[in-house]
Design an enzyme around this catalytic site. Structure first.
Site, PDB file in Angstrom:
ATOM      1  N   CYS A 141       0.811  -1.221   0.000  1.00 57.31           N
ATOM      2  CA  CYS A 141       0.000   0.000   0.000  1.00 57.31           C
ATOM      3  C   CYS A 141       0.844   1.272   0.000  1.00 57.31           C
ATOM      4  CB  CYS A 141      -0.919  -0.005   1.216  1.00 57.31           C
ATOM      5  SG  CYS A 141      -2.033  -1.398   1.201  1.00 57.31           S
ATOM      6  N   ASP A 142       2.140   1.140  -0.116  1.00 59.04           N
ATOM      7  CA  ASP A 142       3.037   2.284  -0.002  1.00 59.04           C
ATOM      8  C   ASP A 142       3.379   2.854  -1.381  1.00 59.04           C
ATOM      9  OD1 ASP A 142       4.985   4.088   0.591  1.00 59.04           O
ATOM     10  OD2 ASP A 142       6.253   2.693   1.699  1.00 59.04           O
TER      11      ASP A 142
END
Ligand code: PLP
Length: 372
Positions: A323-324
């Site tokens: 999710c980064d």
């Protein structure tokens, strides 16, 4: 010296059999790299730096080929020891060692250590009183991609005092070592290091320190022709330089050179999206996984699509599964239109890649298989 490259058929078959992401190792390439190094520098004693890639099949292959090993921690010592490697075939080449590492070293009979401070001698002599120690000299100028001299290496003016201190403490103070930095782009860094080493060895000998070993560390580039560096030429040049060192045994600790070009990572497209009118593809391996070398090793992976070439090539961004937003593997890659399930393979992904991968966000590490 060509990089290992899976065929479309092989990659498809392996992805079906083992699922992606998958690290595929060519042991033939490991063997070829090792043999070429021995061929071009016949007098070299090779200590493979296992931190670059410690996959069991690579270590097994190198054990068979007769390699020695560079270790830097208790864990690395235990790993090799369990595989039957004796301490005589290891050098503990981390200038700052843990007590756990020193206890392990004394258990398995490691006798060779590098150091760059007097403090380290006090530690070594407690656990291995008959150790042979090599003082690590700092290399100030280098064209290597990765600098390894910020943290380690003593100034050349300090080496005599350091070795005298080791000698006074009963250790065999008989070597010098250096590391020019990782992924050198030419022989220049080595040439400068050799000229420093020659003067140093002469001065040490004149002062009563008899140098038997010169360890030229790692640094040799990944053997791939398309990266504008010619590993074979560098090895030949190094061998020419070594005529000035007939009086010492020469060791090296290659890491990335041995394993870098021998690995492909197979990944699958797991999603796609248009963002600001640009194509994005999301894959099942990323910067927190096999592609950790982007962050830790300044590495630019060669990623190719296995889809048949057509006329629809376009620029796309390839991103990892976490999710980064940091997790971007390639900002711009030319590829045909891809769909979920299509495969990409990363070439030259053998060094400092899966070894520094994490399971951040709950994503598993890629599996590893050997091709041959
Ligand atoms: C990392 C390291 C190596 C291996 O370096 P490469 O550039 O991958 O060949 C060798 N010796 C020491 C002491 C290291 O820290």
């Amino acid at each position: 010296m060509k990089s290992f490259k899976l065929t479309k058929e092989e990659a498809t078959m392996l992805a079906q059999k083992y699922a992606t992401p998958l690290e595929v190792i060519s042991l033939e390439h490991i063997e070829e790299n090792y043999n070429l190094l021995c061929k071009h520098i016949p007098r070299l004693k090779v200590f493979y730096a296992i931190k670059a890639n410690s996959a069991k099949c690579i270590l097994e292959k190198l054990i068979k080929l007769g390699s020695n090993f560079d270790v830097a921690s208790a864990g690395e010592i235990r790993l090799l020891s369990k595989m039957g490697v004796s301490g005589e075939k290891m050098i503990y080449a981390n200038p700052v060692k843990t007590i756990e590492g020193l206890i392990e070293a004394s258990k398995v009979g490691i006798k060779r250590f590098t150091f760059d401070s007097e403090n380290e001698i006090d530690k070594i002599k407690k656990y291995v009183p008959d150790a042979e120690v090599l003082a690590r000299v700092k290399i100030k100028q280098s064209d290597a991609i990765v600098n390894l001299n910020i943290k380690f290496g003593a100034d050349e003016t300090k080496i005599l005092d350091l070795l005298n201190y080791a000698k006074a403490n009963g250790l065999k103070a008989n070597g010098i070592c250096f590391h020019v930095g990782s992924q050198v782009l030419s022989t220049k860094s080595y040439e400068r290091a050799f000229s420093l080493a020659r003067g140093l060895i002469d001065r040490l000998k004149a002062s009563g320190i008899d140098i038997k070993y010169m360890d030229i560390g790692g640094g040799l580039p990944v053997a791939c022709l398309d990266k504008d560096v010619d590993a074979e030429k560098i090895m030949k040049n190094i061998n020419d330089c070594l005529v000035d060192f007939e009086d010492v045994e020469v060791w090296a600790e290659p890491g990335r050179y041995i394993c870098g070009n021998a690995v492909n990572v197979i990944t699958s497209i797991i999603g796609k999206q248009m963002r600001d009118e640009k194509q994005w593809y999301y894959i099942d391996d990323g910067i927190y996984g096999s592609f950790s070398g982007i962050l830790f090793d300044h590495w630019d992976y060669d990623i190719i699509s296995l889809k048949d070439e057509d006329n629809t090539y376009e620029k796309a961004t390839i991103a990892g599964p976490s999710c980064d937003s940091l997790d971007i593997v390639k900002k711009e890659m030319y590829c045909p239109k891809l769909d979920e399930g299509d495969l990409l393979i990363a070439l030259n992904a053998g060094a400092y890649s899966k070894v520094s991968a994490t399971t951040f966000n709950g994503f598993s590490l890629p599996k590893t298989v050997a091709l041959e």
